[in-house]
Scaffold this motif. Structure first.
Motif, mmCIF file in Angstrom:
data_model
loop_
_atom_site.group_PDB
_atom_site.id
_atom_site.type_symbol
_atom_site.label_atom_id
_atom_site.label_comp_id
_atom_site.label_asym_id
_atom_site.label_seq_id
_atom_site.Cartn_x
_atom_site.Cartn_y
_atom_site.Cartn_z
ATOM 1 N N ARG A 13 1.046 -0.984 -0.216
ATOM 2 C CA ARG A 13 0.249 -0.305 -0.234
ATOM 3 C C ARG A 13 1.302 1.494 0.113
ATOM 4 N NH1 ARG A 13 -5.236 0.538 3.196
ATOM 5 N NH2 ARG A 13 -5.549 -1.326 2.793
ATOM 6 N N GLN A 14 1.885 1.887 1.011
ATOM 7 C CA GLN A 14 2.797 2.504 0.285
ATOM 8 C C GLN A 14 3.496 2.490 -0.455
ATOM 9 O OE1 GLN A 14 4.818 0.862 4.073
ATOM 10 N NE2 GLN A 14 4.578 2.476 5.257
ATOM 11 N N VAL A 15 4.054 0.962 -1.226
ATOM 12 C CA VAL A 15 4.407 1.356 -2.813
ATOM 13 C C VAL A 15 3.536 2.211 -3.466
ATOM 14 C CG1 VAL A 15 5.204 -0.007 -4.330
ATOM 15 C CG2 VAL A 15 6.563 0.438 -1.721
ATOM 16 N N ASN A 16 2.567 1.919 -3.409
ATOM 17 C CA ASN A 16 1.698 2.105 -4.515
ATOM 18 C C ASN A 16 1.238 3.623 -4.693
ATOM 19 O OD1 ASN A 16 -0.179 0.914 -6.403
ATOM 20 N ND2 ASN A 16 -1.794 1.077 -5.343
ATOM 21 N N THR A 17 0.609 3.961 -3.096
ATOM 22 C CA THR A 17 0.689 5.728 -3.258
ATOM 23 C C THR A 17 1.562 6.316 -3.341
ATOM 24 O OG1 THR A 17 -0.568 4.905 -1.119
ATOM 25 C CG2 THR A 17 0.508 7.162 -1.329
ATOM 26 N N LEU A 18 2.818 6.141 -2.199
ATOM 27 C CA LEU A 18 3.777 6.895 -3.630
ATOM 28 C C LEU A 18 4.634 6.588 -4.388
ATOM 29 C CD1 LEU A 18 6.694 5.305 -0.416
ATOM 30 C CD2 LEU A 18 5.603 8.051 -0.439
ATOM 31 N N ALA A 19 4.323 5.900 -5.586
ATOM 32 C CA ALA A 19 4.574 5.536 -7.160
ATOM 33 C C ALA A 19 3.918 6.000 -7.508
ATOM 34 C CB ALA A 19 4.200 4.195 -6.939
ATOM 35 N N THR A 20 1.742 6.236 -7.465
ATOM 36 C CA THR A 20 0.974 7.114 -8.015
ATOM 37 C C THR A 20 1.303 8.444 -8.075
ATOM 38 O OG1 THR A 20 -0.745 5.113 -7.654
ATOM 39 C CG2 THR A 20 -1.741 7.142 -8.022
ATOM 40 N N VAL A 21 0.791 8.671 -6.525
ATOM 41 C CA VAL A 21 1.177 10.368 -5.825
ATOM 42 C C VAL A 21 2.613 10.890 -6.220
ATOM 43 C CG1 VAL A 21 1.187 12.146 -4.104
ATOM 44 C CG2 VAL A 21 -0.364 10.375 -4.024
ATOM 45 N N LEU A 22 3.748 10.845 -6.549
ATOM 46 C CA LEU A 22 5.688 10.805 -6.765
ATOM 47 C C LEU A 22 5.054 11.176 -8.946
ATOM 48 C CD1 LEU A 22 7.988 11.761 -6.965
ATOM 49 C CD2 LEU A 22 8.033 9.354 -7.386
ATOM 50 N N VAL A 23 4.328 10.478 -9.386
ATOM 51 C CA VAL A 23 4.002 10.504 -10.652
ATOM 52 C C VAL A 23 2.893 11.708 -11.201
ATOM 53 C CG1 VAL A 23 3.412 9.217 -13.192
ATOM 54 C CG2 VAL A 23 4.513 7.583 -11.478
ATOM 55 N N ASP A 24 2.117 11.439 -10.214
ATOM 56 C CA ASP A 24 0.412 12.293 -10.055
ATOM 57 C C ASP A 24 0.816 14.391 -10.356
ATOM 58 O OD1 ASP A 24 -2.081 13.208 -10.833
ATOM 59 O OD2 ASP A 24 -1.759 13.904 -8.603
ATOM 60 N N THR A 25 2.377 13.918 -9.441
ATOM 61 C CA THR A 25 2.571 15.588 -8.999
ATOM 62 C C THR A 25 3.758 15.644 -10.639
ATOM 63 O OG1 THR A 25 3.025 14.953 -6.556
ATOM 64 C CG2 THR A 25 4.527 16.231 -7.237
ATOM 65 N N LEU A 26 4.443 15.069 -10.518
ATOM 66 C CA LEU A 26 5.816 14.990 -12.192
ATOM 67 C C LEU A 26 4.461 15.651 -13.017
ATOM 68 C CD1 LEU A 26 8.334 12.771 -10.981
ATOM 69 C CD2 LEU A 26 8.401 14.640 -10.063
ATOM 70 N N ILE A 27 3.359 15.038 -13.436
ATOM 71 C CA ILE A 27 2.759 15.301 -14.085
ATOM 72 C C ILE A 27 2.220 16.612 -13.961
ATOM 73 C CG2 ILE A 27 0.648 14.956 -15.647
ATOM 74 C CD1 ILE A 27 1.309 11.653 -14.885
ATOM 75 N N ARG A 28 1.765 17.289 -13.060
ATOM 76 C CA ARG A 28 0.770 18.171 -12.769
ATOM 77 C C ARG A 28 1.886 19.102 -12.887
ATOM 78 N NH1 ARG A 28 -4.914 17.320 -11.029
ATOM 79 N NH2 ARG A 28 -5.013 15.346 -10.618
ATOM 80 N N ASN A 29 2.649 18.913 -12.060
ATOM 81 C CA ASN A 29 4.181 20.145 -12.494
ATOM 82 C C ASN A 29 5.273 20.047 -13.068
ATOM 83 O OD1 ASN A 29 2.980 20.826 -9.465
ATOM 84 N ND2 ASN A 29 3.039 19.137 -8.913
ATOM 85 N N PRO A 30 5.338 20.266 -14.954
ATOM 86 C CA PRO A 30 5.926 20.449 -15.322
ATOM 87 C C PRO A 30 7.330 21.254 -14.993
ATOM 88 C CG PRO A 30 3.976 21.646 -16.203
ATOM 89 C CD PRO A 30 4.259 20.902 -14.430
ATOM 90 N N GLU A 31 7.157 22.210 -14.303
ATOM 91 C CA GLU A 31 7.943 22.889 -13.979
ATOM 92 C C GLU A 31 9.131 22.139 -13.212
ATOM 93 O OE1 GLU A 31 5.166 24.027 -13.061
ATOM 94 O OE2 GLU A 31 4.884 25.758 -14.166
#
Length: 129
Positions: free
Chosen positions: A93-111
């Motif tokens: 669950r920790q791996v799943n959350t970290l991966a999904t949120v990290l990828v989403d953060t990088l997608i939403r924040n191109p800078e």
């Protein structure tokens, strides 16, 4: 000689027919990355600590963000298995959350994405204006 031949691609030790992509280093350990048509239990990805091999299911219709999530997810498993003691390793669950949120953060924040790529590259900083 007994050395590795130039141009020879490593073969998968766990999933027959998996296609070798590249080797990454995690805390000094080489981890071979493969694309596989089939993985056990219909998994999206798999990391095998005993042989330091990371597998991603090759699904042509998968979106690029979903593929990035799968790579980050399995990389986090590799980091956790290699770098942490058994009692401190990340749960699924920790791996799943970290991966999904990290990828989403990088997608939403191109800078942020551009900054991180720049900071991790060998390219010189632009001259100050």
């Amino acid at each position: 000689g007994g050395g590795r031949r130039v141009g020879r691609r490593p073969k998968s030790r766990k999933i027959p027919g998996a296609a070798y992509q590249f080797t990454i280093r995690v805390s000094g350990y080489p981890v071979r990355v493969f694309l596989a048509v089939d993985l056990p239990d219909d998994a999206v990805g798999e990391y095998y600590y005993d042989v330091h091999e990371l597998y991603i299911r090759n699904v042509p219709e998968r979106s690029k963000p979903a593929l990035a999530d799968a790579y980050v997810h399995e990389l986090l498993h590799a980091i956790s298995q290699i770098s942490l003691s058994p009692e401190d390793r990340l749960a699924e669950r920790q791996v799943n959350t970290l991966a999904t949120v990290l990828v989403d953060t990088l997608i939403r924040n191109p800078e942020l994405r551009v900054l991180l790529v720049h900071l991790l590259s060998d390219e010189p900083d632009p001259p100050a204006s």
